[in-house]
Scaffold this motif. Sequence first.
Motif, PDB file in Angstrom:
ATOM      1  N   VAL A  40      18.345 -57.646  35.976  1.00  0.00           N
ATOM      2  CA  VAL A  40      17.076 -56.880  36.023  1.00  0.00           C
ATOM      3  C   VAL A  40      15.782 -57.991  36.054  1.00  0.00           C
ATOM      4  CG1 VAL A  40      15.365 -55.300  35.131  1.00  0.00           C
ATOM      5  CG2 VAL A  40      17.849 -54.648  35.296  1.00  0.00           C
ATOM      6  N   ALA A  41      15.944 -58.925  35.040  1.00  0.00           N
ATOM      7  CA  ALA A  41      14.974 -59.927  34.925  1.00  0.00           C
ATOM      8  C   ALA A  41      14.892 -60.689  36.029  1.00  0.00           C
ATOM      9  CB  ALA A  41      15.098 -60.689  33.610  1.00  0.00           C
ATOM     10  N   SER A  42      15.746 -61.257  36.460  1.00  0.00           N
ATOM     11  CA  SER A  42      15.866 -62.120  37.748  1.00  0.00           C
ATOM     12  C   SER A  42      15.099 -61.196  38.854  1.00  0.00           C
ATOM     13  CB  SER A  42      17.453 -62.250  38.149  1.00  0.00           C
ATOM     14  OG  SER A  42      18.131 -63.215  37.256  1.00  0.00           O
ATOM     15  N   GLU A  43      15.545 -60.117  39.182  1.00  0.00           N
ATOM     16  CA  GLU A  43      15.037 -59.421  40.020  1.00  0.00           C
ATOM     17  C   GLU A  43      13.473 -59.210  40.022  1.00  0.00           C
ATOM     18  OE1 GLU A  43      15.300 -54.596  41.608  1.00  0.00           O
ATOM     19  OE2 GLU A  43      16.912 -55.233  40.491  1.00  0.00           O
ATOM     20  N   LEU A  44      13.035 -58.656  38.988  1.00  0.00           N
ATOM     21  CA  LEU A  44      11.577 -58.369  38.676  1.00  0.00           C
ATOM     22  C   LEU A  44      10.621 -59.618  38.632  1.00  0.00           C
ATOM     23  CD1 LEU A  44      11.981 -55.355  36.060  1.00  0.00           C
ATOM     24  CD2 LEU A  44      11.522 -55.160  38.649  1.00  0.00           C
ATOM     25  N   LEU A  45      11.294 -60.969  38.439  1.00  0.00           N
ATOM     26  CA  LEU A  45      10.473 -61.977  38.324  1.00  0.00           C
ATOM     27  C   LEU A  45      10.180 -62.507  39.646  1.00  0.00           C
ATOM     28  CD1 LEU A  45      12.075 -64.049  35.649  1.00  0.00           C
ATOM     29  CD2 LEU A  45       9.688 -63.188  35.475  1.00  0.00           C
ATOM     30  N   SER A  46      10.912 -62.135  40.640  1.00  0.00           N
ATOM     31  CA  SER A  46      11.047 -62.410  42.311  1.00  0.00           C
ATOM     32  C   SER A  46       9.686 -61.951  42.750  1.00  0.00           C
ATOM     33  CB  SER A  46      12.008 -62.086  42.740  1.00  0.00           C
ATOM     34  OG  SER A  46      12.006 -60.587  43.258  1.00  0.00           O
ATOM     35  N   VAL A  92       6.238 -68.564  20.146  1.00  0.00           N
ATOM     36  CA  VAL A  92       7.026 -68.264  21.266  1.00  0.00           C
ATOM     37  C   VAL A  92       6.619 -67.439  22.297  1.00  0.00           C
ATOM     38  CG1 VAL A  92       9.462 -67.151  21.548  1.00  0.00           C
ATOM     39  CG2 VAL A  92       9.058 -69.008  19.749  1.00  0.00           C
ATOM     40  N   PHE A  93       6.079 -66.267  22.207  1.00  0.00           N
ATOM     41  CA  PHE A  93       5.648 -65.226  22.880  1.00  0.00           C
ATOM     42  C   PHE A  93       4.730 -66.067  23.793  1.00  0.00           C
ATOM     43  CE2 PHE A  93       7.982 -62.182  21.136  1.00  0.00           C
ATOM     44  CZ  PHE A  93       7.938 -60.786  21.605  1.00  0.00           C
ATOM     45  N   ARG A  94       3.802 -66.874  23.360  1.00  0.00           N
ATOM     46  CA  ARG A  94       2.845 -67.379  24.365  1.00  0.00           C
ATOM     47  C   ARG A  94       3.218 -68.251  25.517  1.00  0.00           C
ATOM     48  NH1 ARG A  94      -0.856 -69.756  19.421  1.00  0.00           N
ATOM     49  NH2 ARG A  94      -2.156 -67.724  19.157  1.00  0.00           N
ATOM     50  N   SER A  95       4.597 -68.813  25.167  1.00  0.00           N
ATOM     51  CA  SER A  95       5.305 -69.284  26.553  1.00  0.00           C
ATOM     52  C   SER A  95       6.395 -68.762  27.225  1.00  0.00           C
ATOM     53  CB  SER A  95       5.886 -70.595  25.740  1.00  0.00           C
ATOM     54  OG  SER A  95       6.817 -70.448  24.891  1.00  0.00           O
ATOM     55  N   ALA A  96       6.589 -67.509  26.682  1.00  0.00           N
ATOM     56  CA  ALA A  96       7.832 -66.849  26.994  1.00  0.00           C
ATOM     57  C   ALA A  96       7.692 -66.271  28.534  1.00  0.00           C
ATOM     58  CB  ALA A  96       8.422 -65.589  26.353  1.00  0.00           C
ATOM     59  N   LYS A 152       0.270 -64.172  31.600  1.00  0.00           N
ATOM     60  CA  LYS A 152       0.077 -62.979  32.812  1.00  0.00           C
ATOM     61  C   LYS A 152       1.315 -63.231  33.471  1.00  0.00           C
ATOM     62  CE  LYS A 152      -3.724 -61.917  31.106  1.00  0.00           C
ATOM     63  NZ  LYS A 152      -3.956 -60.567  30.146  1.00  0.00           N
ATOM     64  N   GLY A 153       1.798 -62.190  33.948  1.00  0.00           N
ATOM     65  CA  GLY A 153       2.996 -62.213  35.037  1.00  0.00           C
ATOM     66  C   GLY A 153       4.212 -62.482  34.347  1.00  0.00           C
ATOM     67  N   SER A 154       4.329 -62.257  33.081  1.00  0.00           N
ATOM     68  CA  SER A 154       5.579 -62.289  32.315  1.00  0.00           C
ATOM     69  C   SER A 154       6.148 -60.989  32.042  1.00  0.00           C
ATOM     70  CB  SER A 154       5.539 -63.101  31.162  1.00  0.00           C
ATOM     71  OG  SER A 154       4.394 -62.434  30.162  1.00  0.00           O
ATOM     72  N   LEU A 155       7.413 -60.911  31.578  1.00  0.00           N
ATOM     73  CA  LEU A 155       7.993 -59.630  31.857  1.00  0.00           C
ATOM     74  C   LEU A 155       8.709 -59.308  30.486  1.00  0.00           C
ATOM     75  CD1 LEU A 155       9.895 -57.467  33.469  1.00  0.00           C
ATOM     76  CD2 LEU A 155      11.570 -59.425  33.809  1.00  0.00           C
ATOM     77  N   ILE A 156       8.583 -57.796  30.052  1.00  0.00           N
ATOM     78  CA  ILE A 156       9.451 -57.331  28.940  1.00  0.00           C
ATOM     79  C   ILE A 156      10.278 -56.229  29.604  1.00  0.00           C
ATOM     80  CG2 ILE A 156       8.816 -55.512  27.131  1.00  0.00           C
ATOM     81  CD1 ILE A 156       6.323 -57.141  26.397  1.00  0.00           C
ATOM     82  N   ILE A 191       1.309 -57.792  31.860  1.00  0.00           N
ATOM     83  CA  ILE A 191       2.854 -57.924  31.646  1.00  0.00           C
ATOM     84  C   ILE A 191       3.399 -57.133  32.033  1.00  0.00           C
ATOM     85  CG2 ILE A 191       4.354 -58.431  29.715  1.00  0.00           C
ATOM     86  CD1 ILE A 191       1.911 -60.262  29.808  1.00  0.00           C
ATOM     87  N   LEU A 192       4.253 -57.162  32.772  1.00  0.00           N
ATOM     88  CA  LEU A 192       5.133 -56.439  33.468  1.00  0.00           C
ATOM     89  C   LEU A 192       6.251 -55.526  32.300  1.00  0.00           C
ATOM     90  CD1 LEU A 192       5.613 -54.687  36.404  1.00  0.00           C
ATOM     91  CD2 LEU A 192       7.653 -56.475  36.743  1.00  0.00           C
TER      92      LEU A 192
END
Length: 402
Positions: free
Chosen positions: A170-176, A254-258, A286-290, A321-322
């Motif tokens: 799911v992460a791979s899909e939503l980061l695209s 860690v959250f700042r760079s995740a 911005k644009g990172s994923l949870i 953040i998505l």
Amino acid sequence: MIYEPLRSTQFVVRELLLKADKQNISLVIGIPKENQKVEKRLAITPETTALLVESGYQVMIESDAGLAINYSDRYYSDSGANIVQTKAEVFQADIILKVSAPTFDEVSMMKPRSSVFSFLQLYLISSETLELMAEKRINALAYELIYDDSQISPFVTAISEIEGAYSISVASELLSSAHGGKGILLGGVPGISPTEVVIIGAGVAGAVAARAALALGATVKIFDNDINKLRKIQHELGRMVFTSTLQPNVLRNVFRSADVVIGAMQYVNKTHLYRISTDLIREMKKGSLIIDLRMSYGGCFETTMEACLPNHPQVFERFGILHFCELSISSRVARTASIALSNIFISMFSAMAESGGVGRFARFDRGFASGFYMFTGKMVNSYVANHFNWPVNDIGLFLPGL
């Protein structure tokens, strides 16, 4: 004779000081059609149905219940199941085998003193449903509460393995870019910094997700307040994985760079619940994923708790953040999940048939008995009781010899 669960979730015979006579009885198992908009998994497959019928059960399944896992009624009929057209007929069975938590309307259709098995999903159960269960003296069992002799739930383990692995897909899909993400590859290629994946929770789901992310070349950091789990995961995955307890300052950095944060904390039967605060999430790129794998227990993040409400979108954006917040991510691979559940059910129900039914099996198997949160209409699990502010009873009072 009784049956005792092992680590492998198989059941073997064990002799007692007081001999219990083997009692084969005929019980009817009802399989209703789930609300397939939100739940595509089904408790048993046609292959397991055939084995249950061979063990002496009658299996009754609602028409088209298996379509979501690509099994037509014919497969179940050929396996010995009786196909019925209405949900009301199914709920007249002795045992109702579900995946999602029972609703008030479903309990209304159940006959008194019958049993319903499902996942717990506390945020989908109402007090009115529990009151009706009490009135009808229903037995209600949650798969997450059952444990084997190593104090591990075979159901939680099976589903967590699937959810942990699929969360990386799911992460791979939503980061695209195709899905509105940052347009980055989950993992790493030469000359480009690897994706950073943060996992909150070092249980089975967290460990499997970490292994899958590492295989793609991502940097993985795992947090948990159970130092034994962290030690185990470090031993299994090596020094390439960063591990830490839930220290606020470490988490903030860690959250700042995740790029991806996966919530996989264990909440069932826990007295202390940890949720990641909104303040930490505001500081993410911005644009990172949870991805929250614990929506059925209220979520791992303050920003995902609202997604527990009915009709809330499962994918949404907050602070740039998505958020991905499906009730059960394993429902996306429903056939695989259903087969995994079926593999456990056949062992459990074969042992139950030999021991003489639900109550008798609960009497002689502590791990199975621990799965009930309602027994003969009485609340018997403190975790569920505390959630609804109900008085709790010791199930041993209703099971002589336990």
